[in-house]
Design a protein around this motif. Sequence first.
Motif, short mmCIF file in Angstrom:
data_model
loop_
_atom_site.label_atom_id
_atom_site.label_comp_id
_atom_site.label_asym_id
_atom_site.label_seq_id
_atom_site.Cartn_x
_atom_site.Cartn_y
_atom_site.Cartn_z
N ASN A 72 0.82 -1.21 0.00
CA ASN A 72 0.00 0.00 0.00
C ASN A 72 0.85 1.26 0.00
O ASN A 72 0.50 2.24 -0.66
N GLY A 112 1.88 1.97 -3.59
CA GLY A 112 0.76 2.46 -4.39
C GLY A 112 0.34 3.87 -3.99
O GLY A 112 0.07 4.73 -4.82
N MET A 113 0.32 4.09 -2.69
CA MET A 113 -0.05 5.41 -2.18
C MET A 113 0.97 6.46 -2.64
O MET A 113 0.60 7.57 -3.06
N LEU A 128 0.29 9.85 -4.95
CA LEU A 128 0.75 11.19 -4.56
C LEU A 128 1.68 11.77 -5.63
O LEU A 128 1.61 12.96 -5.95
N ARG A 135 -10.54 17.50 -12.81
CA ARG A 135 -11.38 16.33 -13.10
C ARG A 135 -11.47 15.39 -11.89
O ARG A 135 -10.56 15.36 -11.06
N ARG A 175 -11.07 11.68 -10.54
CA ARG A 175 -10.21 10.58 -10.95
C ARG A 175 -10.97 9.27 -10.85
O ARG A 175 -11.56 8.97 -9.80
N GLU A 217 -6.52 6.77 -16.07
CA GLU A 217 -5.69 7.43 -15.05
C GLU A 217 -4.54 6.56 -14.56
O GLU A 217 -3.60 7.07 -13.94
N SER A 245 -4.82 1.47 -3.53
CA SER A 245 -3.67 2.16 -2.93
C SER A 245 -3.34 3.43 -3.69
O SER A 245 -3.06 4.47 -3.09
N ILE A 246 -3.36 3.34 -5.02
CA ILE A 246 -3.11 4.54 -5.82
C ILE A 246 -4.19 5.57 -5.50
O ILE A 246 -3.91 6.77 -5.35
N GLY A 271 -3.49 7.50 -2.44
CA GLY A 271 -2.53 8.57 -2.72
C GLY A 271 -3.19 9.75 -3.42
O GLY A 271 -2.94 10.91 -3.07
N LEU A 272 -4.05 9.45 -4.39
CA LEU A 272 -4.73 10.54 -5.12
C LEU A 272 -5.64 11.33 -4.19
O LEU A 272 -5.65 12.57 -4.21
N LEU A 300 -5.49 11.59 -0.94
CA LEU A 300 -4.67 12.36 0.01
C LEU A 300 -4.14 13.62 -0.66
O LEU A 300 -4.16 14.71 -0.06
N ALA A 301 -3.68 13.45 -1.91
CA ALA A 301 -3.12 14.60 -2.63
C ALA A 301 -4.18 15.68 -2.80
O ALA A 301 -3.90 16.88 -2.62
N MET A 349 -4.55 17.42 0.47
CA MET A 349 -3.39 18.24 0.81
C MET A 349 -3.38 19.53 -0.01
O MET A 349 -2.90 20.56 0.46
N LYS A 350 -3.87 19.46 -1.24
CA LYS A 350 -3.85 20.63 -2.11
C LYS A 350 -5.14 21.46 -2.02
O LYS A 350 -5.32 22.42 -2.76
N TRP A 387 -11.97 17.75 -6.18
CA TRP A 387 -12.26 16.60 -7.02
C TRP A 387 -12.21 15.31 -6.20
O TRP A 387 -11.57 15.26 -5.16
N HIS A 420 -6.92 7.63 7.25
CA HIS A 420 -6.83 9.03 6.83
C HIS A 420 -8.22 9.67 6.65
O HIS A 420 -8.31 10.84 6.27
#
Lengths: 307, 276
Positions: free
Chosen positions: A51, A54-55, A59, B63, B65, B115, B126-127, B130-131, B133-134, B137-138, B142, B168
């Motif tokens: 994870n 991937g995370m 980011l 957009r 995701r 994507e 998992s990706i 991350g998206l 979270l991003a 954070m920003k 979206w 999170h």
Amino acid sequence: MRKVCLDQVHALARRDARVLYIGSDPGAGTLDKMKAEFPDRFFVEGIAEQNVIGMAAGLAMEGFVPYVNTIATFITRRCYEQVAIDLCLHDLPVRLIGNGGGFVYAPLGPTHTAVEDLAIMRALPGMAVVAVADATEMRRFMESSLDWKGPIYIRLAKGGDPVVTKEEWGFTIGKAIAEREGTDVLLVTTGVMLGRAQAAADALAAEGVSVGILHMPTVKPLDTESLLPRAARARLVVTAEEHTRIGGLGSAVLDALADAGPVGRVLRLGIKDAWTHNYGSQDALLKDNGLDAQGIAHSVRQALSAL
Amino acid sequence: MTAIPCSPELDARSLGLRRMVVDTLVAAGRGHLGPAMSLIEIVRVLYDDVLNLRPAEPKWPGRDRFILSKGHGCLAQYVMLADKGFFPAEALKTFCKHDSFLGGHPEYGTIPGVEASTGALGHGLSIGVGLALAARMKGETWRTFIAMGDGETNEGSVWEAAMAASKHGLSNLVAIIDYNKMQSYGPTEAVQGLEPLADKWRAFGFAVVEVDGHDVAALRRAFAALPADPTRPTCLICHTVKGKGVPPAEHNANWHHKNKLTEDELSVIGEALGAA
């Protein structure tokens, strides 16, 4: 080296808002200062390395530059598919800090010793593979890591490795350092083998053997421009690495030499292709594999006498 | 297990999208049929009613995701992307062919609107963590949607990602399960039981919503009500039928991946899906 590497993540985070840190389950107190200063860019995500990779990919897709810190074997063995697909296939600027490269975790046994990590990472398209020699070189490398476009595997040694590099060498990813020039032997090293190679070269020089040393902190992309002319001039090319003889620096050098034309005598020094059923210290296991200064010098002498 | 609701009849759009999938498969001589058919209404409602996208500007930063983590279901996504104008529908005829940009699994960078490269199962969530979270954070509004197969949730990495999403509090992340109860070898409950699936996601900290994955109106309502909880990620469990709408493929593991279709099969399928 480890402390410098992680402290540099903090220093880079101060300078660049894209930088963030992701640890799995590091030692207590790791990067506490960064955590206090940049709580939003500091992540500890638990023993879930798949994870974490991937995370980090997600980011990085959104413009961040994640520095991921966990044990080298977990990055290279456990989540190879995530590293290959999520990071390399997407060509994302994620930096993988592989703690305990080589025999650093000798007392903990084969689950934790990363002796095939360079081979595993080198096989991935787009992955840069870096193994520096000491803490000062780590600092210079980390400076240069910020704007590298793709993923980087960073092989981390331990704390307290002797400083054997020089500030004036600077650091450019993909560039080798000609530590000394010689006429008989070209000794090519990566990571902490540099110091041992220097001692071996000194001993051989005292016996009248002229040894050049090419330090290759970047195993991939390999600096063939520095390698090929020096290899062509030497009677014997010797590679030395804290890594299995399969797929690491020695293989990379042989690949480059073979692609360039006929290959002369090449001696690949590394760890034998067998699980190491012994503990003790990194130095002790390196000695067992003939990778201490005396072992390197001895192997070079033998190879030269057989020419 | 929640009883599978009784789906309404497929409407003209659902039938038409299925015909596009079948035509694409026939042109290529191969493709994952069953996993695409269970997904049609999910992607249809996402692309028609939910996702904030600009087909002429696929990388528009604002957009939503969407990652099809069950990449083998890509025929459903490809026909939607073509339908929306991300690329010309003509390109569907090149599916899996040597010079095509449309492979048997979605690839990032070559297919407008895709994507992430998926197909190695268990990576998408998992990706997505991350998206999401991003985005937070920003300060972006979206959202991130990840569609997974039920069989895919056999992967341990899915549950690692679920833990992280929950930790999170990613209320801007939606995990969609295409729960067709079949995987490649056979019924999910026989291969590697998932039940109680909703309870598992709840236990991992998600707000869970269950819906009939072929009921367009119900899907619209479910997506419109997101997030199900403003403090947590949502898991939308879509009860579906593998091979839905293609009679010989329904509930049939032998139609998970299909090569050439026979004249008889095409005739039955044509009758079920109606004329174009």
